[in-house]
Design an enzyme around this catalytic site. Structure first.
Site, PDB file in Angstrom:
ATOM      1  N   SER A 190       0.789  -1.236   0.000  1.00  0.00           N
ATOM      2  CA  SER A 190       0.000   0.000   0.000  1.00  0.00           C
ATOM      3  C   SER A 190       0.819   1.282   0.000  1.00  0.00           C
ATOM      4  CB  SER A 190      -0.950   0.009   1.200  1.00  0.00           C
ATOM      5  OG  SER A 190      -1.997  -0.913   1.017  1.00  0.00           O
ATOM      6  N   LYS A 216       0.014   3.798  -2.643  1.00  0.00           N
ATOM      7  CA  LYS A 216      -1.081   4.771  -2.581  1.00  0.00           C
ATOM      8  C   LYS A 216      -0.620   6.216  -2.498  1.00  0.00           C
ATOM      9  CE  LYS A 216      -4.231   1.286  -0.819  1.00  0.00           C
ATOM     10  NZ  LYS A 216      -4.624   0.487   0.340  1.00  0.00           N
ATOM     11  N   SER A 255      -6.196   3.328   4.315  1.00  0.00           N
ATOM     12  CA  SER A 255      -5.615   2.480   3.263  1.00  0.00           C
ATOM     13  C   SER A 255      -6.655   1.576   2.613  1.00  0.00           C
ATOM     14  CB  SER A 255      -4.459   1.637   3.828  1.00  0.00           C
ATOM     15  OG  SER A 255      -3.620   1.192   2.803  1.00  0.00           O
ATOM     16  N   LYS A 263       3.417   6.439   4.810  1.00  0.00           N
ATOM     17  CA  LYS A 263       2.384   5.461   4.428  1.00  0.00           C
ATOM     18  C   LYS A 263       2.908   4.060   4.687  1.00  0.00           C
ATOM     19  CE  LYS A 263      -1.532   4.099   2.810  1.00  0.00           C
ATOM     20  NZ  LYS A 263      -1.387   2.871   3.647  1.00  0.00           N
TER      21      LYS A 263
END
Length: 436
Positions: free
Chosen positions: A71, A74, A126, A249
């Site tokens: 993730s 992202k 997320s 992140k």
């Protein structure tokens, strides 16, 4: 097994041992502790600490190895949406977006959401379904958005990345190489590329301020057009673990392991980090200790140095002769004056040039370790042949750290020098014999 050494033989034995040790050192069989700062000990399979102002890698552990990145993908999805769509645009949820696996917002096909709300869902919780809905809206399709992701990565300076999904879920794609042979591409990147993408998102994108606002928000509540209400909580715990932490992140898949990408700004220094394959369950906290270790290493071992610390000898700008150049009188040698023309940043993957004209000024300094220094190398031609145009490049001034060129300025002619011709000769004859 035991060995006994008598006092009489001890002196000879110790001498022989010293000689043997010296020989092994010379042969490289006994390691010598390197001078300078001790490098961090990390759990991550791949990790990079980057100077966000230059894109220069300050520490790397497998930083160029292609790996799944989960993730952390992202951050690129978010910045592309902010740059290419309005925050008030309405996103309609497709059946495909609604079918995404956990972690998800549990949106339903046909529902409508404000794009900005989905960006908070994307970055704080997320949510995989929000990522697909955003991608389909901004790129027209998953394939269209993937093309935008790969194009942006290339523009930023990524060298070994390939993005297929907007949420970082593991995926493969059939393709052909330059010779037409079939190949299988996987979704992933390198720690170096990921740290570079974060530097762009946090500091250089036209939408950096919005990106930081979203990713630093502790919690967020919103409703869609159908009246359902949703709440999001920021799961980036590192924001509260270290002074100066700006954004970050997390990511995890069974293939990628735990991943993290983050940015920090403190004491006039700006860093980004990327961690890939940083443990698997039950080692969820490894990424936090690695993050602390990398940022601390940067803060404690790198200080800012100006390029002015490595000045050049101004004598290199002395006028140089120009063969066949026009002069005031017969028999004189023509010379042309020189000036320095500021050049461009070189070789460090500079990020600032991506952000627009207001950031394109040349590099004036950078972070260096105690073992590094800026050196200046100058080259200039010994002479020229007329005609010479104003602004002609006749040399260079290169600012180097090791084998990396930080900036290259150019030495150019300040004036034009015409070539001697018939009319010049005639004018000098007339002046000499008729206007003494």
């Amino acid at each position: 097994m035991y060995f006994f050494i008598s006092n009489r033989n001890k002196k000879g034995f110790l001498g022989a041992l010293c000689i043997l040790t010296a020989l092994l050192l010379c042969l490289g069989m006994i390691p010598i502790q390197a001078e300078g700062a001790e490098e961090p000990s990390l759990y991550a399979t791949a990790a990079v600490l980057m100077d966000a102002d230059t894109g220069r890698v300050l520490y790397s552990k497998g930083g160029d190895v292609f790996l799944s990145n989960a993730s952390t993908t992202k951050i690129l999805t978010c910045i592309l949406a902010l740059e290419n769509a309005g925050r008030e645009e309405v996103v309609e949820v497709s059946a495909y977006a609604a079918s995404m696996p956990k972690v998800k917002l549990y949106m339903k096909q046909g529902e409508h959401f404000r794009l900005e709300d989905l960006l908070y869902s994307l970055m704080l919780e997320s949510h995989n379904d929000s990522a697909v809905a955003i991608a389909e809206h901004v790129g027209g399709s998953m394939e269209g958005f993937a093309a935008m992701m790969n194009e942006k990565a290339e523009q930023i300076g990524c060298k070994n990345s390939w993005f297929i999904t907007p949420n970082g879920l593991d995926a493969t794609q059939n393709a052909t190489d330059e010779e037409g042979n079939p190949i299988l591409l996987s979704h992933g990147t390198t720690a170096e590329d990921l740290a570079r993408i974060m530097a762009y998102c946090a500091f250089y994108s036209p939408a950096s301020e919005d990106f930081l606002t979203i990713t630093r928000t502790a919690s967020y509540t919103f409703s869609n057009e159908e009246g359902r209400t949703f709440s999001c909580t920021n799961h980036n715990a590192f924001l509260h673990m270290m002074e100066g932490a700006l954004t970050g992140k997390t990511g995890f898949t069974n293939k990628a392991g735990y991943c993290y990408v983050g940015a920090l700004e403190k004491d006039g220094k700006r860093f980004t980090i990327a961690l890939l394959a940083c443990g698997w369950p039950n080692h969820k906290t490894y990424k936090w200790s690695d993050s602390k270790a990398l940022f601390t290493y940067g803060l404690e071992n790198y200080t800012y140095h100006s390029l002015d610390e490595a000045s050049y000898d101004v004598k290199i700008l002395s006028p140089i002769p120009v063969e066949d150049g026009q002069t005031e009188r017969f028999g004189e040698t023509s010379y042309v004056n020189l000036v320095v023309q500021e050049g461009e940043n070189k070789g460090l993957g500079d990020m600032a040039s991506l952000a627009g004209a207001e950031h394109t000024e040349s590099m004036t300094g950078l972070l260096l370790s105690p073992e590094e220094k800026i050196e200046v190398f100058c080259e200039v031609e010994n002479g020229l042949t007329a005609p010479v145009e104003k602004g002609s490049v006749v040399g260079s001034i290169r600012y180097m750290v090791g084998e990396s060129c930080l900036r290259e300025d150019f030495i150019v002619t300040r004036d034009a020098v015409p070539k001697k011709d018939f009319f010049w000769c005639l004018s000098k004859v007339i002046k000499k014999y008729f206007f003494l």
